[in-house]
Scaffold this active site. Structure first.
Site, mmCIF file in Angstrom:
data_model
loop_
_atom_site.group_PDB
_atom_site.id
_atom_site.type_symbol
_atom_site.label_atom_id
_atom_site.label_comp_id
_atom_site.label_asym_id
_atom_site.label_seq_id
_atom_site.Cartn_x
_atom_site.Cartn_y
_atom_site.Cartn_z
ATOM 1 N N ASP A 1 0.821 -1.203 0.106
ATOM 2 C CA ASP A 1 -0.095 -0.093 0.087
ATOM 3 C C ASP A 1 0.889 1.265 -0.166
ATOM 4 O OD1 ASP A 1 -3.195 0.853 1.363
ATOM 5 O OD2 ASP A 1 -1.442 2.240 1.239
ATOM 6 N N ASP B 1 -3.787 2.571 -5.120
ATOM 7 C CA ASP B 1 -2.606 2.619 -4.550
ATOM 8 C C ASP B 1 -2.450 1.230 -3.798
ATOM 9 O OD1 ASP B 1 -4.050 2.675 -2.172
ATOM 10 O OD2 ASP B 1 -2.378 4.107 -1.393
ATOM 11 N N GLU B 2 -3.183 0.198 -3.618
ATOM 12 C CA GLU B 2 -2.767 -0.843 -3.235
ATOM 13 C C GLU B 2 -2.739 -2.161 -4.067
ATOM 14 O OE1 GLU B 2 -5.393 -2.049 0.107
ATOM 15 O OE2 GLU B 2 -6.657 -0.537 -0.480
HETATM 16 P P1 TTP Z 1 -5.382 5.115 1.321
HETATM 17 O O1 TTP Z 1 -4.401 4.052 1.030
HETATM 18 O O2 TTP Z 1 -6.408 4.686 2.336
HETATM 19 O O3 TTP Z 1 -4.569 6.400 2.139
HETATM 20 P P2 TTP Z 1 -3.084 7.036 1.551
HETATM 21 O O4 TTP Z 1 -2.461 6.430 0.577
HETATM 22 O O5 TTP Z 1 -3.458 8.471 1.305
HETATM 23 O O6 TTP Z 1 -2.347 6.927 3.000
HETATM 24 P P3 TTP Z 1 -1.775 5.607 3.811
HETATM 25 O O7 TTP Z 1 -2.159 4.446 2.798
HETATM 26 O O8 TTP Z 1 -0.276 6.041 3.953
HETATM 27 O O9 TTP Z 1 -2.417 5.679 5.015
HETATM 28 O O10 TTP Z 1 -5.879 5.728 0.247
HETATM 29 C C1 TTP Z 1 -5.179 5.730 -1.175
HETATM 30 C C2 TTP Z 1 -5.669 7.159 -1.892
HETATM 31 O O11 TTP Z 1 -7.158 7.168 -2.132
HETATM 32 C C3 TTP Z 1 -5.249 8.514 -1.127
HETATM 33 O O12 TTP Z 1 -3.974 8.698 -1.315
HETATM 34 C C4 TTP Z 1 -6.380 9.291 -1.492
HETATM 35 C C5 TTP Z 1 -7.353 8.464 -1.770
HETATM 36 N N1 TTP Z 1 -8.509 8.465 -0.826
HETATM 37 C C6 TTP Z 1 -9.464 9.266 -0.775
HETATM 38 O O13 TTP Z 1 -9.760 10.188 -1.790
HETATM 39 N N2 TTP Z 1 -10.533 9.346 -0.003
HETATM 40 C C7 TTP Z 1 -10.351 8.773 1.180
HETATM 41 O O14 TTP Z 1 -11.239 8.739 2.210
HETATM 42 C C8 TTP Z 1 -9.498 7.969 1.218
HETATM 43 C C9 TTP Z 1 -9.183 6.955 2.596
HETATM 44 C C10 TTP Z 1 -8.586 7.911 0.230
HETATM 45 MG MG MG Z 2 -1.906 4.122 0.810
#
Ligand code: TTP
Ligand code: MG
Length: 367
Positions: free
Chosen positions: A22, A117-118
């Site tokens: 992720d 992103d994962e």
């Molecule tokens: P995440 O993987 O949940 O968050 P992240 O990558 O920003 O942070 P981390 O993994 O380090 O905790 O989500 C991936 C992307 O999805 C995030 O960069 C932005 C988008 N997103 C939104 O647009 N709204 C949201 O509520 C969430 C959780 C994510």
């Molecule tokens: Mg993330």
């Protein structure tokens, strides 16, 4: 009090085959990568306070102030007045996501992206998984230019838990031994496979961790969740989630649900009521997908592990849950006699009718 007890599982050698990856603060990291003046600073991506928008994500520097995804931008600015607000540049994040996917595919063909992103990666030889995971992490940082967190385990929910364990820039391996130690303490909402709704239902009854789950009576768990769901969660909390395989074809050919009963059962009335729950579950899922099924199948595994299936196909799709119940009940009647004890029951709806698929004219009995 009658508690859920899982049958003991044969000891297995380590079988770490699943990697979950992720990206850290994904959108914000892309912004910081592309504009060095943003590095080390609190960056918030999403709506602006003026437009009454919400935060999509923020850099870890902003998280120190309590800023989080989905928070109103106005509140984020109050918490972190020095933050830099940027609009969402979705096309660019998508492009980076594609690069990540290509890079992952160069390590293993078995890649399943979840959102931008994962991803899950599956490695055939469990002896190599940790090394592959380290290489992937190193290459993502080197070639994409942003960090990610990586988890390695023997099943998907645990690999996902592992990648979140030490974010950002984390690397965590959860083997069976560690899973057994961690799971009783892990908050249920952190387990992939337990949705927020289910977590809330359980929390209302004071069930917040895997440990709480196992100290609750079977009767109460089944009442709250239904037998299928209760057993799925029990397996998850015991670190024994179902198969780690990837599904390549996302278009389901069938929808099924099976459950190993807490105790072996011979009583037809009791078996029928468990079957009813299973039918309700698969019927709801088929309806959710806006599909109809033409074949109803059931599976019975007796205490001696002998397993039999029966299926019936109706030329007009089953539109009504009641008709599915009726067929399932009749099929069950063919397989039980009130004396043989049963350890597992399952229901499958197949020959699914997709709205964009020409109606099948000839169909066969599906076993
Ligand atoms: P995440 O993987 O949940 O968050 P992240 O990558 O920003 O942070 P981390 O993994 O380090 O905790 O989500 C991936 C992307 O999805 C995030 O960069 C932005 C988008 N997103 C939104 O647009 N709204 C949201 O509520 C969430 C959780 C994510
Ligand atoms: Mg993330």
């Amino acid at each position: 009090m009658d508690r859920l007890r899982l049958r003991s599982e044969p000891e297995r050698s380590e079988d770490l085959r699943v990697i979950h990856l992720d990206m850290d603060a994904f959108y914000a990291s892309v912004e910081q990568r592309d504009d060095p003046s943003l590095r080390g600073r609190p960056v918030i991506v999403g709506g602006t306070p003026a437009s009454r928008g919400v935060v999509a994500t923020c850099s870890y520097e902003a998280r120190k102030f309590g800023v989080r995804s989905a928070m109103p931008a106005e509140e984020a600015r109050r918490l972190c007045p020095s933050a830099i607000f940027l609009p969402t540049d979705f096309a660019r994040y998508k492009q980076v996501s594609r690069q990540v996917k290509d890079l992952l595919r160069s390590h293993t063909q078995d890649v399943e992206m979840l959102g931008l992103d994962e991803a899950f990666l599956f490695v055939a030889n469990p002896q190599q998984t940790v090394a592959v995971a380290r290489e992937v992490k190193r290459d993502i940082t080197g070639e994409i230019g942003i960090t990610c967190s990586v988890g390695v385990s023997y099943a998907r929910p645990l690999a996902k838990l592992a990648s979140e364990w030490q974010k950002p820039d984390g690397f965590t391996v959860i083997d069976r031994h560690l899973a057994r130690r961690l799971l009783p303490k892990v908050p249920l909402e952190q387990l992939w496979g337990i949705g927020p709704q289910t977590a809330r239902t359980l929390k209302r009854q004071g069930i917040e961790t895997g440990g709480d789950f196992f100290s609750t009576s079977t009767r109460q768990l089944i009442k709250m969740l239904g037998p299928g769901r209760a057993w799925d969660i029990a397996l998850l909390c015991a670190g024994r989630p179902l198969s780690p395989r990837v599904r390549r074809d996302r278009r389901a050919k069938s929808v099924s649900r099976e459950t190993t009963l807490p105790n072996d059962v011979a009583d037809p009335g009791e078996l029928e009521s468990i079957l009813r729950e299973l039918v309700d579950d698969v019927t709801a899922r088929v309806e959710e997908l806006d599909l109809t099924a033409m074949t109803v199948g059931i599976k019975v595994r007796y205490s001696n592990f002998r397993t039999l299936t029966r299926a019936r196909t109706d030329p007009t799709p089953y539109h009504k849950a009641e008709a599915i119940h009726q067929t399932a009940r009749e099929l069950l009647g063919e397989l039980i006699d009130g004396r043989q004890t049963v350890r597992l029951l399952g229901v499958t709806l197949s020959n699914l009718d997709y709205p964009d698929m020409p109606r099948q004219l000839g169909f066969e009995l599906v076993k």
